[in-house]
Design a protein around this motif. Structure first.
Motif, short mmCIF file in Angstrom:
data_model
loop_
_atom_site.label_atom_id
_atom_site.label_comp_id
_atom_site.label_asym_id
_atom_site.label_seq_id
_atom_site.Cartn_x
_atom_site.Cartn_y
_atom_site.Cartn_z
N SER A 20 0.82 -1.21 0.00
CA SER A 20 0.00 0.00 0.00
C SER A 20 0.86 1.26 0.00
N LEU A 21 1.93 1.24 0.77
CA LEU A 21 2.84 2.39 0.79
C LEU A 21 3.42 2.64 -0.60
N PHE A 22 3.75 1.56 -1.30
CA PHE A 22 4.28 1.71 -2.66
C PHE A 22 3.22 2.30 -3.59
N PHE A 23 1.98 1.79 -3.50
CA PHE A 23 0.90 2.32 -4.34
C PHE A 23 0.81 3.84 -4.23
N ASP A 24 0.94 4.35 -3.00
CA ASP A 24 0.72 5.76 -2.72
C ASP A 24 1.98 6.61 -2.79
#
Length: 344
Positions: free
Chosen positions: A134-138
């Motif tokens: 999720s951190l990578f997505f954002d």
């Protein structure tokens, strides 16, 4: 084994539409939504999926459709077509580029032909948990990855997660890298996954998602890698006895639209689609995590022999797959890999 979930729907043919005719139809539809008066027809977009409606991708797609309709007060609608009834995995990108459909959600591996960086999610053991994904997505790096489709005719408007991948097979419990020797596994296209199987002394066989069940049933292949929810909803537990929860890669999709079609919409319409896409992405993250837990419980109930890798076993697999980074690190992007590692 027990009958736990419904079988995926049957495929039906989809007549192709010429690029010119499809583009004209899209422009007419956009004009209709811009018109004033009670007789204006809603803007209708089609979203094609190869997974079931109950899968994380299927549920995220429905959330996207529902949110679009809500935000537009019914003036915009998205029709979701699951189970590959419109297009197969190998056909959907061409269908989108030709404007026969307006949205698809392929996995990153299927976009490797546009840029090898989209195989980042398949790099072995790169992501430690769902929070890192999720951190990578954002992150800025996630935005840069989406931007790599610029100039291709495609536009990525959101990431949709499915979950961590596991191995299944019908021969033996896979507990060490040596257990893979000589086995044949279905893989998606893209060099990273094939290199992963070669590092384990196994063979990778590129195959359509819709053909996997039959291939497992007939013994054409010995096993496959996929998320726990896909193992469940595709009923692989009927033709596979062994499941290894390895979390060696993460299966993620990109919600794509036709760039020219999207740019032809009004600013308000584009904003609604983009807001709905982000809502679907956030929804999918929670749904996928819960689906992973629920699917594992149901697969155990179905009678699968489940192996969950210990820390030592995981370390052995990481070491065995290290050559994948030597072979594909530069192609996928050393900076991109470093960005993911910085999120830990």
């Amino acid at each position: 084994m027990k009958n736990l979930v419904g079988r995926a729907g049957a495929r039906s043919p989809h007549a192709s539409v010429s690029r010119g005719v499809a583009a004209a139809l899209a422009l007419v539809t956009v004009a209709a939504i811009s018109a004033t008066g009670a007789e204006a027809e809603p803007l209708v977009a089609k979203l094609s999926l190869v997974t079931t409606a109950g899968s994380p991708k299927g549920q995220a797609a429905q959330r996207f459709a529902d949110t679009v309709e809500t935000l537009s007060d019914g003036a915009m609608k998205v029709e979701v077509y699951p189970d590959g009834v419109l297009y197969s995995t190998s056909e959907e990108i061409d269908g989108l580029i030709s404007s026969n459909i307006q949205f698809i959600a392929p996995s990153g591996a299927l976009l490797a032909g546009f840029d090898s960086a989209f195989q980042i999610f398949d790099m072995p053991f790169l992501f430690g948990d769902a929070a890192e994904v999720s951190l990578f997505f954002d992150s800025t790096c996630g935005d840069q990855l989406r931007d790599k489709l610029s100039g291709t005719g495609l536009k990525a408007i959101a990431y949709l997660p499915n979950g961590f991948k596991a191995f299944t097979n019908d021969e033996l419990a896979l507990e060490t890298p040596a257990d893979f020797a000589g086995l044949k596994f279905r893989v998606q296209s893209g060099g990273v996954i094939d290199a992963q199987m070669k590092a384990l002394d196994a063979a990778g066989v590129v195959m359509e998602f819709s053909q996997v069940y039959t291939a497992l049933q007939q013994g054409t292949i010995d096993g496959q890698e996929n998320t726990l929810n896909n193992v469940l909803t595709q009923r692989y537990f009927e033709v596979q006895d062994y499941l290894t929860v390895s979390n060696h890669g993460h299966l993620d999709y990109l919600l794509l639209t036709n760039e020219a079609w999207f740019d032809g919409l009004s600013e308000e319409q584009r904003a609604i689609f983009e807001k709905a896409a982000q809502e679907a992405s956030l929804f999918a993250r929670d749904f996928a995590e819960q689906a992973e837990k629920d699917s594992l419980a149901k697969l155990k109930e179905a009678g699968m022999n489940v192996t969950i890798l210990t820390a030592d076993q995981r370390a052995a697999f990481e070491e065995a797959m290290r050559p994948v980074y030597d072979a594909f690190g530069s192609a996928v992007g050393d900076d991109l890999i470093a960005c993911v590692r910085s999120l830990k």
